[in-house]
Design a protein around this motif. Structure first.
Motif, PDB file in Angstrom:
ATOM      1  N   GLY A 145       0.797  -1.219   0.000  1.00 13.80           N
ATOM      2  CA  GLY A 145       0.000   0.000   0.000  1.00 13.80           C
ATOM      3  C   GLY A 145       0.835   1.276   0.000  1.00 13.80           C
ATOM      4  O   GLY A 145       0.443   2.279   0.562  1.00 13.80           O
ATOM      5  N   TYR A 146       1.981   1.241  -0.666  1.00 13.93           N
ATOM      6  CA  TYR A 146       2.894   2.390  -0.689  1.00 13.93           C
ATOM      7  C   TYR A 146       2.274   3.571  -1.426  1.00 13.93           C
ATOM      8  O   TYR A 146       1.665   3.417  -2.484  1.00 13.93           O
ATOM      9  CB  TYR A 146       4.198   1.992  -1.383  1.00 13.93           C
ATOM     10  N   GLN A 147       2.416   4.760  -0.852  1.00 11.76           N
ATOM     11  CA  GLN A 147       1.964   6.004  -1.479  1.00 11.76           C
ATOM     12  C   GLN A 147       2.957   7.098  -1.165  1.00 11.76           C
ATOM     13  O   GLN A 147       3.657   7.042  -0.149  1.00 11.76           O
ATOM     14  CB  GLN A 147       0.583   6.403  -0.966  1.00 11.76           C
ATOM     15  N   GLU A 148       3.001   8.100  -2.044  1.00 14.70           N
ATOM     16  CA  GLU A 148       3.905   9.227  -1.811  1.00 14.70           C
ATOM     17  C   GLU A 148       3.237  10.539  -2.187  1.00 14.70           C
ATOM     18  O   GLU A 148       2.325  10.570  -3.013  1.00 14.70           O
ATOM     19  CB  GLU A 148       5.211   9.045  -2.582  1.00 14.70           C
ATOM     20  N   ASN A 149       3.696  11.598  -1.551  1.00 19.56           N
ATOM     21  CA  ASN A 149       3.194  12.947  -1.793  1.00 19.56           C
ATOM     22  C   ASN A 149       4.370  13.900  -1.862  1.00 19.56           C
ATOM     23  O   ASN A 149       5.400  13.673  -1.230  1.00 19.56           O
ATOM     24  CB  ASN A 149       2.282  13.405  -0.639  1.00 19.56           C
TER      25      ASN A 149
END
Length: 128
Positions: free
Chosen positions: A84-88
């Motif tokens: 569930g990796y996410q980046e901003n």
């Protein structure tokens, strides 16, 4: 001057900096070798999640530091992978960028002998 009780603050700071660098280097090596998967999906194909350890995050003005900080945090708590990796990215008026990434640290079930070894995908397959 060296104190008997507190020690030299500069030496301690340098030691912590070296420790952090080694921690990030280890995380980078495990990720690139394929031994520590980081995926955007809720699981890994062919592998079952045995235990969810929780949310991990990484932040910094450099995307690599944020990502490998995230990976090192997961390794610190005994994770085998991040799902569930996410980046901003936040853009500031002065032109600087601030990176944030997060995911769920998990422990995977061991691969059974019947499954056989996984096919190598990713960086290695592109290089050959």
């Amino acid at each position: 001057m060296l104190s008997f009780f507190g020690g030299d603050k500069k030496a301690r700071g340098r030691h912590e900096e070296l420790k952090k660098g080694a921690r990030l280097k280890n995380a980078k090596e495990l990720f690139y070798s394929g031994k520590f998967p980081v995926v955007t999906t809720p699981g890994l194909e062919g592998r079952k999640v045995r235990k969810v350890l929780g949310l991990v995050s990484g932040r910094g003005f450099d995307s690599e530091c944020a990502f490998y900080g995230l990976t090192a945090s997961a390794l610190d708590i005994g994770a085998d992978a991040i799902i569930g990796y996410q980046e901003n990215v936040a853009f500031h008026p002065d032109g600087s960028r601030y990176f944030s990434c997060y995911g769920t640290a998990v422990i995977l079930e061991r691969e059974s002998a019947a499954q056989g070894p996984r096919k190598a995908v990713g960086v290695k397959s592109l290089m050959h």
